[in-house]
Write a protein that holds these residues in place. Structure first.
Motif, PDB file in Angstrom:
ATOM      1  N   TYR A 272       0.830  -1.199   0.000  1.00 43.55           N
ATOM      2  CA  TYR A 272       0.000   0.000   0.000  1.00 43.55           C
ATOM      3  C   TYR A 272       0.870   1.256   0.000  1.00 43.55           C
ATOM      4  CZ  TYR A 272      -4.249  -2.676   0.764  1.00 43.55           C
ATOM      5  OH  TYR A 272      -5.307  -3.547   0.610  1.00 43.55           O
ATOM      6  N   GLU A 273       0.237   2.355  -0.320  1.00 43.02           N
ATOM      7  CA  GLU A 273       0.911   3.649  -0.331  1.00 43.02           C
ATOM      8  C   GLU A 273       1.456   3.975   1.059  1.00 43.02           C
ATOM      9  OE1 GLU A 273      -0.154   8.270  -1.660  1.00 43.02           O
ATOM     10  OE2 GLU A 273      -1.589   6.642  -1.947  1.00 43.02           O
ATOM     11  N   GLY A 274       2.591   4.665   1.083  1.00 40.84           N
ATOM     12  CA  GLY A 274       3.183   5.062   2.346  1.00 40.84           C
ATOM     13  C   GLY A 274       2.424   6.196   3.010  1.00 40.84           C
ATOM     14  N   LEU A 275       2.910   6.592   4.168  1.00 39.08           N
ATOM     15  CA  LEU A 275       2.267   7.638   4.959  1.00 39.08           C
ATOM     16  C   LEU A 275       3.274   8.716   5.324  1.00 39.08           C
ATOM     17  CD1 LEU A 275       0.270   5.383   7.445  1.00 39.08           C
ATOM     18  CD2 LEU A 275      -0.704   6.680   5.545  1.00 39.08           C
ATOM     19  N   LYS A 276       2.803   9.959   5.339  1.00 40.40           N
ATOM     20  CA  LYS A 276       3.547  11.073   5.912  1.00 40.40           C
ATOM     21  C   LYS A 276       2.660  11.657   6.999  1.00 40.40           C
ATOM     22  CE  LYS A 276       6.890  12.457   2.455  1.00 40.40           C
ATOM     23  NZ  LYS A 276       7.458  13.586   1.671  1.00 40.40           N
ATOM     24  N   GLY A 277       2.984  11.301   8.241  1.00 46.79           N
ATOM     25  CA  GLY A 277       2.059  11.621   9.318  1.00 46.79           C
ATOM     26  C   GLY A 277       0.802  10.796   9.142  1.00 46.79           C
ATOM     27  N   LYS A 278      -0.342  11.455   9.047  1.00 44.71           N
ATOM     28  CA  LYS A 278      -1.603  10.756   8.828  1.00 44.71           C
ATOM     29  C   LYS A 278      -2.081  10.873   7.389  1.00 44.71           C
ATOM     30  CE  LYS A 278      -3.165  11.150  13.609  1.00 44.71           C
ATOM     31  NZ  LYS A 278      -4.250  11.599  14.531  1.00 44.71           N
ATOM     32  N   ARG A 279      -1.245  11.437   6.528  1.00 43.11           N
ATOM     33  CA  ARG A 279      -1.613  11.611   5.125  1.00 43.11           C
ATOM     34  C   ARG A 279      -0.849  10.627   4.238  1.00 43.11           C
ATOM     35  NH1 ARG A 279      -2.015  18.189   4.129  1.00 43.11           N
ATOM     36  NH2 ARG A 279      -3.572  18.605   5.775  1.00 43.11           N
ATOM     37  N   ASN A 280      -1.454  10.297   3.088  1.00 45.70           N
ATOM     38  CA  ASN A 280      -0.748   9.428   2.156  1.00 45.70           C
ATOM     39  C   ASN A 280       0.434  10.172   1.537  1.00 45.70           C
ATOM     40  OD1 ASN A 280      -3.144  10.763   1.263  1.00 45.70           O
ATOM     41  ND2 ASN A 280      -2.879   9.879  -0.767  1.00 45.70           N
ATOM     42  N   SER A 281       1.513   9.404   1.277  1.00 48.39           N
ATOM     43  CA  SER A 281       2.793  10.031   0.916  1.00 48.39           C
ATOM     44  C   SER A 281       2.994  10.226  -0.580  1.00 48.39           C
ATOM     45  CB  SER A 281       3.937   9.174   1.466  1.00 48.39           C
ATOM     46  OG  SER A 281       4.018   7.945   0.754  1.00 48.39           O
ATOM     47  N   HIS A 283       3.928   7.969  -2.428  1.00 49.58           N
ATOM     48  CA  HIS A 283       5.020   7.066  -2.751  1.00 49.58           C
ATOM     49  C   HIS A 283       4.729   5.693  -2.155  1.00 49.58           C
ATOM     50  CE1 HIS A 283       7.768  10.082  -4.416  1.00 49.58           C
ATOM     51  NE2 HIS A 283       7.393  10.882  -3.425  1.00 49.58           N
ATOM     52  N   SER A 284       5.533   4.725  -2.524  1.00 50.34           N
ATOM     53  CA  SER A 284       5.400   3.381  -1.976  1.00 50.34           C
ATOM     54  C   SER A 284       5.865   3.345  -0.526  1.00 50.34           C
ATOM     55  CB  SER A 284       6.238   2.401  -2.801  1.00 50.34           C
ATOM     56  OG  SER A 284       6.164   1.095  -2.272  1.00 50.34           O
ATOM     57  N   SER A 285       5.360   2.381   0.213  1.00 50.88           N
ATOM     58  CA  SER A 285       5.860   2.158   1.571  1.00 50.88           C
ATOM     59  C   SER A 285       7.289   1.636   1.548  1.00 50.88           C
ATOM     60  CB  SER A 285       4.985   1.142   2.299  1.00 50.88           C
ATOM     61  OG  SER A 285       3.671   1.615   2.491  1.00 50.88           O
ATOM     62  N   TRP A 286       7.648   0.861   0.491  1.00 49.59           N
ATOM     63  CA  TRP A 286       8.909   0.118   0.490  1.00 49.59           C
ATOM     64  C   TRP A 286       9.723   0.382  -0.790  1.00 49.59           C
ATOM     65  CZ3 TRP A 286       7.869  -0.943   5.207  1.00 49.59           C
ATOM     66  CH2 TRP A 286       6.619  -1.426   5.588  1.00 49.59           C
ATOM     67  N   THR A 287      11.028   0.153  -0.654  1.00 52.64           N
ATOM     68  CA  THR A 287      11.912   0.175  -1.826  1.00 52.64           C
ATOM     69  C   THR A 287      12.743  -1.093  -1.846  1.00 52.64           C
ATOM     70  OG1 THR A 287      13.778   1.258  -0.717  1.00 52.64           O
ATOM     71  CG2 THR A 287      12.103   2.691  -1.703  1.00 52.64           C
ATOM     72  N   TYR A 288      13.248  -1.411  -3.034  1.00 57.92           N
ATOM     73  CA  TYR A 288      14.149  -2.558  -3.189  1.00 57.92           C
ATOM     74  C   TYR A 288      15.175  -2.197  -4.247  1.00 57.92           C
ATOM     75  CZ  TYR A 288      15.801  -7.263  -4.339  1.00 57.92           C
ATOM     76  OH  TYR A 288      16.577  -8.376  -4.558  1.00 57.92           O
ATOM     77  N   GLY A 289      16.461  -2.317  -3.904  1.00 55.95           N
ATOM     78  CA  GLY A 289      17.514  -1.926  -4.831  1.00 55.95           C
ATOM     79  C   GLY A 289      17.463  -0.466  -5.192  1.00 55.95           C
ATOM     80  N   GLY A 290      16.990   0.355  -4.275  1.00 55.05           N
ATOM     81  CA  GLY A 290      16.914   1.790  -4.501  1.00 55.05           C
ATOM     82  C   GLY A 290      15.699   2.243  -5.288  1.00 55.05           C
TER      83      GLY A 290
END
Length: 412
Positions: A272-281, A283-290
């Motif tokens: 799922y999408e990442g978070l910045k505080g309580k808002r969606n970021s 961006h992705s929650s995760w990265t792999y190989g940069g």
């Protein structure tokens, strides 16, 4: 004979049952038993609540023909729970005076919160008959710990220094960040014969402050760190993830194959999408190989539909490719998960992984907040408490059994 309180607690560890016996009462005397604590870290409570918050529970009992009340054998006839439930007072604790705290971001200053101090009082006709205090522990006294600080992750290691190699478990908590909840789960797992490493993957000092673009490599670094330790059996390392930590753990399992077994609690089958505080970021929650891992953007319409009618998304955005996963995998899920549809996600995971050893522990009263037994769970006040607390015990017992079976036994 004066009233006497007997605490029957064989190991004093928080995930074990306890019996409290009251002797020296009058025959068929009605008494009120009050349990209180203001030294209590409750993993199910809001993160802003201090362990100094005052918790209280009470129940009314009738003594038997010998003038005895046993929480194990005597039913409560009134109060915060009714009937036979020998851990009912512990499970029914309510916050009566909340003390708030500031979040501690410095790992070196973060308390263990490993001791809980209870007070129990016996009342009859508003008269105090007896009172005593006792302690219970998240961590056995022979378990040591130390802190680890790396560039992108921080950890707290729990281990028994007895010169024996032990299997290890990496513990990942959810979207709250930090390490408080992960460390309490890790401490309890360590009591069962494992070396455990609770990981903070965001939210502490010098870490990403948000759940946003967190590298999968964090877990790989932690795994390699464990494999080099003289007191760890490098071939027997498992992973436990809860909520967002289960999503993180599943994503890791899809890319790496060195994990011996895993337990994922309230999992998702997609990123799922990442978070910045309580808002969606955005961006992705995760990265792999940069690189950002493909994710499902947050849409309020989808969230509301899932909350109201448990309707899952029909698109495939962010779905994790799990066909390469071969390690024994246990999923703990609920048909009433109020955060995301972990039930359908679990079915999809079971159908698509290659593991020959896999299972689901299904709960039907308890929702997303399924942690450890014998603690009050504030999120489900309207549900029948007996079912909620029974399902918590079953989930935790299955978690322990899974790790014992696949990490401690030579052949499975």
């Amino acid at each position: 004979m004066s009233c006497k309180i007997i605490i029957e607690d064989s190991n004093k560890i928080m995930d074990s049952k306890i019996n409290i016996c009251i002797q020296g009462l009058k025959r068929f005397e009605e008494v009120k038993i009050i349990l209180e604590t203001s030294c209590f870290y409750n993993i199910n409570a809001p993160m802003s609540w201090s362990e100094n918050t005052l918790w209280r529970a009470e129940a009314v009992f009738l003594s038997d023909s010998n003038g005895t009340v046993s929480l194990k054998n005597s039913p409560s006839k009134g109060g915060d729970y009714i009937g036979f439930r020998n851990m009912g007072l512990f499970e029914s604790l309510k916050a009566v005076s909340i003390t708030n705290k500031k979040r501690i971001r410095d790992l070196k200053k973060l308390p263990l919160n490993d001791v809980v101090t209870y007070q129990i009082s016996i009342m009859s006709d508003e008269k105090l008959l007896a009172k005593t205090t006792f302690n219970r522990f998240y961590k056995d006294f022979n378990i040591d710990y130390y802190d680890i600080i790396r560039k992108n992750w921080q950890g707290r290691m729990f281990y028994k220094n007895d010169n024996n190699k032990k299997p290890a478990i990496i513990v990942l908590s959810g979207s709250d960040g930090g390490i408080e909840k992960a460390q309490n789960i890790a401490m309890l797992l360590a009591n069962h014969g494992f070396t455990t490493l609770a990981i903070s993957y965001f939210g502490m000092n010098n870490q990403n402050s948000n759940l946003d673009r967190i590298p999968l490599e964090n877990i790989d670094e932690a795994l390699k760190y464990l494999q080099k330790l003289s007191f760890v059996d490098s071939s027997k390392i498992g992973i436990y993830g809860r909520s967002k930590g289960a999503e993180y753990g599943l994503m890791f399992l899809s890319k790496y194959n060195a994990i011996r077994c895993a337990v994922l609690n309230s999992p998702s089958d997609r990123v799922y999408e990442g978070l910045k505080g309580k808002r969606n970021s955005k961006h992705s929650s995760w990265t792999y190989g940069g690189e950002e891992i493909e994710y499902k953007p947050f849409k309020i319409k989808d969230f509301i539909m899932n909350m109201l009618i448990k309707k899952s998304s029909t698109d495939n955005s962010g779905v994790i490719d799990i066909k390469s996963i071969t390690c024994p995998l246990l999923l703990i899920t609920s048909t009433k998960d109020e955060i995301w549809d972990s039930y359908r996600a679990s079915i999809n995971i079971m159908k698509n992984i290659r593991s020959s050893e896999k299972n689901i522990v299904l709960t039907t009263a308890l929702g997303h907040m399924n942690t450890i037994p014998y603690l009050p769970n504030l999120r489900y006040k309207k549900n029948k408490t007996d079912d909620i607390y029974y399902e918590t015990v079953i989930s935790w017992e299955n978690t322990i059994s899974w790790f014992v079976k696949y990490l401690k036994k030579e052949k499975v």
